[in-house]
Design a protein around this motif. Structure first.
Motif, short mmCIF file in Angstrom:
data_model
loop_
_atom_site.label_atom_id
_atom_site.label_comp_id
_atom_site.label_asym_id
_atom_site.label_seq_id
_atom_site.Cartn_x
_atom_site.Cartn_y
_atom_site.Cartn_z
N VAL A 40 1.26 -14.48 -9.75
CA VAL A 40 1.18 -13.46 -8.71
C VAL A 40 -0.03 -13.67 -7.81
O VAL A 40 -0.98 -14.37 -8.17
CB VAL A 40 1.13 -12.04 -9.32
N GLY A 41 -0.01 -13.00 -6.67
CA GLY A 41 -1.10 -13.06 -5.71
C GLY A 41 -0.59 -12.74 -4.32
O GLY A 41 0.61 -12.59 -4.10
N GLU A 42 -1.52 -12.63 -3.38
CA GLU A 42 -1.15 -12.35 -2.00
C GLU A 42 -0.36 -13.50 -1.40
O GLU A 42 -0.42 -14.63 -1.87
CB GLU A 42 -2.40 -12.10 -1.16
N CYS B 233 -1.49 -17.51 -1.12
CA CYS B 233 -2.51 -17.85 -2.12
C CYS B 233 -2.20 -19.16 -2.84
O CYS B 233 -3.03 -19.65 -3.59
CB CYS B 233 -2.66 -16.71 -3.13
N HIS C 227 5.20 -11.59 -5.56
CA HIS C 227 4.07 -10.78 -5.12
C HIS C 227 4.27 -9.31 -5.50
O HIS C 227 3.37 -8.50 -5.31
CB HIS C 227 3.88 -10.90 -3.60
N ASP C 228 5.45 -8.97 -6.02
CA ASP C 228 5.75 -7.60 -6.46
C ASP C 228 5.30 -7.46 -7.91
O ASP C 228 5.97 -7.91 -8.84
CB ASP C 228 7.24 -7.32 -6.32
N LEU C 229 4.15 -6.82 -8.12
CA LEU C 229 3.58 -6.74 -9.46
C LEU C 229 4.40 -5.85 -10.39
O LEU C 229 4.37 -6.01 -11.61
CB LEU C 229 2.15 -6.22 -9.38
N VAL D 131 -2.99 -14.69 -12.26
CA VAL D 131 -3.30 -14.14 -10.93
C VAL D 131 -3.99 -15.21 -10.10
O VAL D 131 -4.98 -15.80 -10.53
CB VAL D 131 -4.20 -12.90 -11.05
N TYR E 31 -5.79 -16.47 -6.38
CA TYR E 31 -6.46 -16.07 -5.14
C TYR E 31 -6.96 -17.32 -4.42
O TYR E 31 -7.73 -18.10 -4.99
CB TYR E 31 -7.63 -15.14 -5.41
N TYR F 93 -10.30 -8.76 -8.25
CA TYR F 93 -9.12 -8.98 -7.40
C TYR F 93 -7.86 -8.45 -8.08
O TYR F 93 -7.01 -7.83 -7.42
CB TYR F 93 -8.98 -10.48 -7.11
N THR F 94 -7.74 -8.66 -9.39
CA THR F 94 -6.59 -8.13 -10.12
C THR F 94 -6.57 -6.61 -10.04
O THR F 94 -5.52 -5.99 -9.87
CB THR F 94 -6.64 -8.57 -11.59
N LEU G 78 -5.22 -5.60 -6.67
CA LEU G 78 -3.77 -5.78 -6.58
C LEU G 78 -3.02 -4.66 -7.29
O LEU G 78 -2.07 -4.10 -6.77
CB LEU G 78 -3.37 -7.13 -7.19
#
Length: 340
Positions: free
Chosen positions: A49-51, A54, A215-217, A229, A231, A252-253, A256
């Motif tokens: 996951v991430g923006e 990333c 990206h949908d956590l 995760v 970045y 950062y986590t 998010l």
């Protein structure tokens, strides 16, 4: 799941050249993936996951050698994929498959579904013509479609049905690992749940390992055993899924998780608002790449790159101040519920 990893990635790096000037010389590089390492066990789902931007999808495509890595190693069942010749790599494709984000663009619009699903059998010389037709019919039924769909073209199906066809193609050769590259992000929420439940059923049935890029956590929490995760091209934290949602260690986590919408309008949660924009991957910040947006950043974060510290067999963290952050009030997952 066994303890031995099915897939082991060590220091995987992918840089894309930036060209400019009259003669289009290389004037820089996009640091899409930098020094990424993780493991995936048989039958396990790792959420990545991430923006946006990333490097999640680049990791998935590079480990498959759809992009050639700049450096690093990718071991599948102990054999380094990055050192394989074309013949050996083609043979390996039976064991590692990918489901792409756009279910329409990933299917050949000029071919019938039957021809699309039979193609893996043709390439790998599996079965006779009649046996391939039987296998195609079985694949369609396995993903919840009627066998008559083999005579139709991709444009005749809905987005969810096309993604089921993409899944059928991915499992055709009974792979051991599937990379799901934003496999449900283009689908309606109700259809997402159907496709994810289908993936989970197939995973149990076939003992599949999945790398689930998203990206949908909320969706990632539902499907993953562990979460990594990312970045700005680096993995900053890995942890068991429930643990990372209950007590995230990296700032950062935490940010998010705090951004996940709460379905209860009366509930409240402290938002972690990040300052500034994501830095350019062409000239990433020195030291910790997150320091330009981190409330905990100090001089050591600016000047010294944090070493990713292994906490236990399932968890790692790349942060100079993670112990202090862990003692602060974390983001509770009690209000984080998936919409699927």
């Amino acid at each position: 799941m066994t303890d031995d990893p099915l897939l082991r990635i060590e220091k995987l790096t992918k840089h894309f050249p930036v060209r400019g000037g009259l003669f289009l010389r290389t004037v820089g590089h996009v640091h899409a993936v930098d020094d990424v390492s993780f493991e995936v066990r048989q039958g396990e789902t790792l959420g990545l996951v991430g923006e946006s931007g990333c490097g999640k999808s680049t990791v998935g495509k590079t480990l498959l050698r759809l992009y050639e890595p700049t450096s690093g190693s990718v071991f599948f069942e102990g054999e380094d994929i990055t050192q394989m010749d074309r013949k050996r790599l083609r043979s390996l494709r039976k064991d590692i498959q990918i489901i792409f984000q756009d279910p329409f663009e990933s299917l050949n619009a000029r071919h019938t579904v039957g021809k699309i699903l039979a193609e893996p059998f043709v390439i790998h010389k599996v079965g006779t013509l009649e046996e391939r037709q039987q296998r195609v019919a079985h694949l369609l039924e396995r993903v919840g479609l009627d066998s008559s769909a083999a005579n139709r073209f991709p444009h005749e199906f809905s987005g969810g049905q096309r993604q089921r066809i993409g899944i059928a193609r991915a499992i055709a050769l009974e792979p051991k690992l599937i990379v799901c590259d934003e496999a449900v992000s283009a689908l309606d929420v109700s259809v997402q749940s159907q496709v994810i439940n289908l993936l989970l059923d197939l995973q149990r049935e076939m003992n599949l390992a999945l790398i689930f890029i998203a990206h949908d956590l909320a969706v990632v929490k539902h499907i993953s055993d562990r979460v990594a995760v990312m970045y700005l091209g680096e993995i900053v934290e890995t942890e068991i899924a429930q643990e990372i949602y209950d007590a995230p260690k990296h700032p950062y986590t935490r940010a998010l998780l705090s951004a996940i919408p709460i379905p209860d309008p009366t509930a409240s949660r402290d938002r972690v608002i990040l300052s500034g924009d994501v830095p350019s991957p062409i000239t990433p910040p020195t030291g910790c790449r997150f320091h330009t947006r981190c409330a905990y950043a100090t001089a050591v974060c600016i000047n010294q790159k944090p070493i990713r510290e292994r906490i236990n067999d399932d968890a790692s963290i790349a942060c100079h101040h993670w112990e202090k952050i862990s003692n602060d009030r974390g983001v509770s997952s009690s209000n984080i519920s998936s919409s699927i």
